[in-house]
Design an enzyme around this catalytic site. Structure first.
Site, short mmCIF file in Angstrom:
data_model
loop_
_atom_site.label_atom_id
_atom_site.label_comp_id
_atom_site.label_asym_id
_atom_site.label_seq_id
_atom_site.Cartn_x
_atom_site.Cartn_y
_atom_site.Cartn_z
N ARG A 20 -17.59 21.96 1.29
CA ARG A 20 -18.84 22.43 1.91
C ARG A 20 -18.56 23.48 2.99
O ARG A 20 -19.20 23.48 4.05
CB ARG A 20 -19.61 21.26 2.52
N SER B 75 -27.92 16.16 1.19
CA SER B 75 -27.05 15.46 2.15
C SER B 75 -27.20 16.10 3.52
O SER B 75 -27.03 17.30 3.67
CB SER B 75 -25.59 15.58 1.73
N GLU C 245 -24.20 18.64 7.72
CA GLU C 245 -23.99 19.63 6.66
C GLU C 245 -25.09 20.68 6.72
O GLU C 245 -24.92 21.83 6.33
CB GLU C 245 -24.03 18.89 5.31
N1 EPU Z 1 -22.96 4.85 -1.14
C1 EPU Z 1 -23.36 3.76 -0.40
N2 EPU Z 1 -24.69 3.52 -0.29
C2 EPU Z 1 -25.62 4.28 -0.89
C3 EPU Z 1 -25.22 5.39 -1.64
C4 EPU Z 1 -23.86 5.66 -1.76
O1 EPU Z 1 -22.56 3.03 0.15
O2 EPU Z 1 -26.81 3.98 -0.72
C5 EPU Z 1 -21.51 5.10 -1.26
C6 EPU Z 1 -20.94 4.49 -2.52
O3 EPU Z 1 -19.66 3.99 -2.23
C7 EPU Z 1 -20.84 5.66 -3.47
C8 EPU Z 1 -20.48 6.77 -2.49
O4 EPU Z 1 -21.25 6.47 -1.33
O5 EPU Z 1 -19.85 5.49 -4.43
C9 EPU Z 1 -20.75 8.16 -3.00
O6 EPU Z 1 -22.14 8.30 -3.27
P1 EPU Z 1 -22.68 9.47 -4.20
O7 EPU Z 1 -21.98 9.48 -5.50
O8 EPU Z 1 -24.17 9.38 -4.20
O9 EPU Z 1 -22.22 10.81 -3.48
P2 EPU Z 1 -22.13 11.23 -1.93
O10 EPU Z 1 -20.69 11.31 -1.55
O11 EPU Z 1 -23.01 10.40 -1.09
C10 EPU Z 1 -21.85 13.77 -2.49
C11 EPU Z 1 -22.49 15.06 -2.10
C12 EPU Z 1 -23.81 15.25 -2.85
C13 EPU Z 1 -23.52 15.23 -4.34
C14 EPU Z 1 -22.85 13.89 -4.69
C15 EPU Z 1 -22.42 13.82 -6.13
C16 EPU Z 1 -21.75 15.52 0.16
C17 EPU Z 1 -22.11 15.58 1.60
N3 EPU Z 1 -22.70 15.10 -0.66
O12 EPU Z 1 -22.71 12.73 -2.02
O13 EPU Z 1 -24.31 16.53 -2.51
O14 EPU Z 1 -24.71 15.38 -5.09
O15 EPU Z 1 -21.65 13.72 -3.89
O16 EPU Z 1 -21.31 14.65 -6.35
O17 EPU Z 1 -20.64 15.88 -0.20
C18 EPU Z 1 -25.68 17.77 -1.03
O18 EPU Z 1 -24.67 18.33 -0.64
O19 EPU Z 1 -26.82 18.06 -0.56
C19 EPU Z 1 -25.57 16.70 -2.02
C20 EPU Z 1 -26.61 15.98 -2.40
#
Ligand code: EPU
Length: 338
Positions: free
Chosen positions: A164, A238, A334
Site C-alpha cells: 500500500r 480498509s 491507509e
Molecule cells: N479477520 C478477523 N476478523 C474479521 C475479519 C478478518 O479477525 O472480522 C482476520 C482473519 O484472521 C482473516 C484476516 O483478518 O484471515 C484477513 O482478513 P481479510 O482476508 O478480509 O483481509 P484483510 O487483511 O483484512 C486485506 C486488504 C483488503 C483486501 C483483502 C483481501 C489491507 C489493509 N486490506 O484485508 O483491501 O481486499 O486483504 O486481499 O491490506 C483495501 O485496501 O481497501 C482493502 C479492502
C-alpha cells in the site's frame, strides 16, 4: 476545463461526506492540468487531486481547488504473442479496466476485481487484493510534473512500490499527478488461487475448468459478501494498513493469544491482520451515532448516512489507542485524511 464553484463533494467521496470545496475542475485530458496550473485565478490555489474518492476522509470543507481526474480511454499500445500492453487513462474506473481486460481475454488483473477507485490512484497506493498487487502487472505510468509542467514517464523501478505504498506517497508526494498507467497483461491465463478464500469459493461454486472469469467472479462474490458497498453505506475500504511487527513481539503476543493470525513477510518480520486486532479490542460492529465499525470487516469504518468526517477520525483514534494499549501495536491509517 469545466470549473464548479462552492460545490459539495458528497458524490465524489465514497464515505459520502457532505463537505464543500471552493472549486472543482474536471480534468478530462492531460492538457487540462497545464491549464489548471497556468490559469491566473486558479493556479495559486492549493490543489487536491481526486480520483474515485475511495481512499479519502474529509474532516471538513476543503478550501482548495479539487482536480477531479476524469481522463478516459483504454487502448492496447503494444503486443507480442504472449503479452498485451494496455494503457488506461487515470480517470478510468479500476473495475471497468478489469472487466475490459477479461473481455479481451487478457489475464492478470482478475484478483483485483471490484476494488473501488480509479486507475490513476492504483499505483499511488499500490492497490492489491486476494494475493495480487498491481505492481506485479505494472509496466509504466505517465505523470504531470507540477514544478516543470512536463509529462514524465515512470518505470516500475522508479515507483518504489511497497505494501500500500509508492514513491508518490513518500519522497514525491504532491509533486506529480498520474495521467495514465500501462499494464502488461498476459494472453495466457495466469490463474492465481493462492488466497485461501478464493479456493474455498471456487470449490463451493463447483468450477471444473478454471478460467480468469471464474477467479473474477469468486473475488466479486467474496468482496460483496464481506465488504460494504460504498454506494449503499459510505466507506473507504480498509481504513488501516495491516501492521508488520518484529518476530520477537509476535512471539510474545502468541504466548498470550494463541490464535493470533500471522503472515511472515521477511526474516524476522510478521504481518498481523489489523481486522483481528480490532475485533479483539471489541470494536467490531460498534456504532456511534451515524458512524461505526463494519460488523463483518472491522478494518472498514462506515458512515451510515449524514455522518461527520471528524467523528470518523476520532473513532479511528480510539481504535488505534485500544490496539496500542492491548497489543503494543501502532495501527497506521491507509486512508488519506484532509
Ligand atoms: N479477520 C478477523 N476478523 C474479521 C475479519 C478478518 O479477525 O472480522 C482476520 C482473519 O484472521 C482473516 C484476516 O483478518 O484471515 C484477513 O482478513 P481479510 O482476508 O478480509 O483481509 P484483510 O487483511 O483484512 C486485506 C486488504 C483488503 C483486501 C483483502 C483481501 C489491507 C489493509 N486490506 O484485508 O483491501 O481486499 O486483504 O486481499 O491490506 C483495501 O485496501 O481497501 C482493502 C479492502
Amino acid at each position: 476545463m469545466l470549473i464548479h464553484q462552492n460545490i459539495s463533494l458528497k458524490s465524489y467521496n465514497s464515505f459520502q461526506l457532505d463537505v464543500n470545496a471552493n472549486y472543482l475542475a474536471e480534468i478530462i485530458s492531460p492538457d487540462n492540468l497545464i491549464d489548471a496550473y497556468d490559469t491566473k485565478s486558479f493556479a495559486p490555489l492549493p490543489k487536491l487531486v481526486l480520483g474515485g474518492g475511495s481512499n479519502v476522509l474529509f474532516r471538513g470543507d476543503q478550501r482548495k481547488a479539487v482536480l477531479l481526474m476524469r481522463i478516459d480511454g483504454i487502448d492496447i499500445v503494444k503486443e507480442d504473442s504472449n503479452y498485451a500492453f494496455v494503457k488506461a487513462g487515470a480517470g478510468v474506473i479500476w473495475h471497468q479496466l478489469v472487466l475490459w481486460s477479461l473481455d479481451q481475454g487478457l489475464s492478470g488483473l482478475e484478483n483485483m476485481s471490484l476494488i473501488p477507485g480509479t486507475v490513476g490512484a492504483a499505483p499511488m497506493q499500490n492497490i492489491g487484493a486476494y494475493g495480487v498487487e498491481q505492481k506485479e502487472l505494472f509496466h509504466e505510468l505517465e505523470a504531470f510534473e507540477i514544478a516543470s509542467k512536463a509529462f514524465i514517464k515512470f518505470k516500475r523501478e522508479d515507483c518504489q512500490f511497497g505494501y500500500r505504498n509508492s514513491v508518490f506517497k513518500g519522497k514525491l508526494k504532491d509533486k506529480y499527478i498520474i495521467t495514465s498507467v500501462t499494464y502488461k497483461l498476459s494472453k495466457r491465463p495466469i490463474l492465481n488461487t493462492s488466497y485461501g478464500a478464493i479456493k474455498s469459493t471456487l470449490d463451493a461454486l463447483g468450477v471444473e475448468t478454471l478460467t480468469t472469469k471464474d477467479i473474477s467472479d469468486a473475488v466479486i462474490q467474496i468482496r460483496t459478501s464481506k465488504l460494504p458497498d460504498p454506494s449503499v453505506m459510505g466507506n473507504a475500504g480498509s481504513f488501516f494498513k495491516n501492521p508488520v511487527i518484529e518476530e520477537e513481539h509476535y512471539e510474545a503476543l502468541k504466548a498470550a493469544y494463541n490464535d493470533i493470525p500471522s503472515y511472515p513477510i521477511s526474516k524476522g518480520w510478521i504481518k498481523v491482520p489489523a481486522a483481528w486486532l480490532i475485533e479483539q479490542t471489541g470494536w467490531k460492529g460498534k456504532k456511534s451515532g451515524r458512524i461505526g465499525v463494519h460488523d463483518r470487516q472491522p478494518l472498514v469504518l462506515v458512515n451510515f448516512g449524514d455522518g461527520d468526517g471528524r467523528d470518523i477520525f476520532k473513532l479511528s483514534e480510539m481504535i488505534q489507542s485500544s490496539v496500542q494499549k492491548k497489543f503494543g501495536i501502532g495501527l497506521q491509517r491507509e486512508v488519506n485524511v484532509y
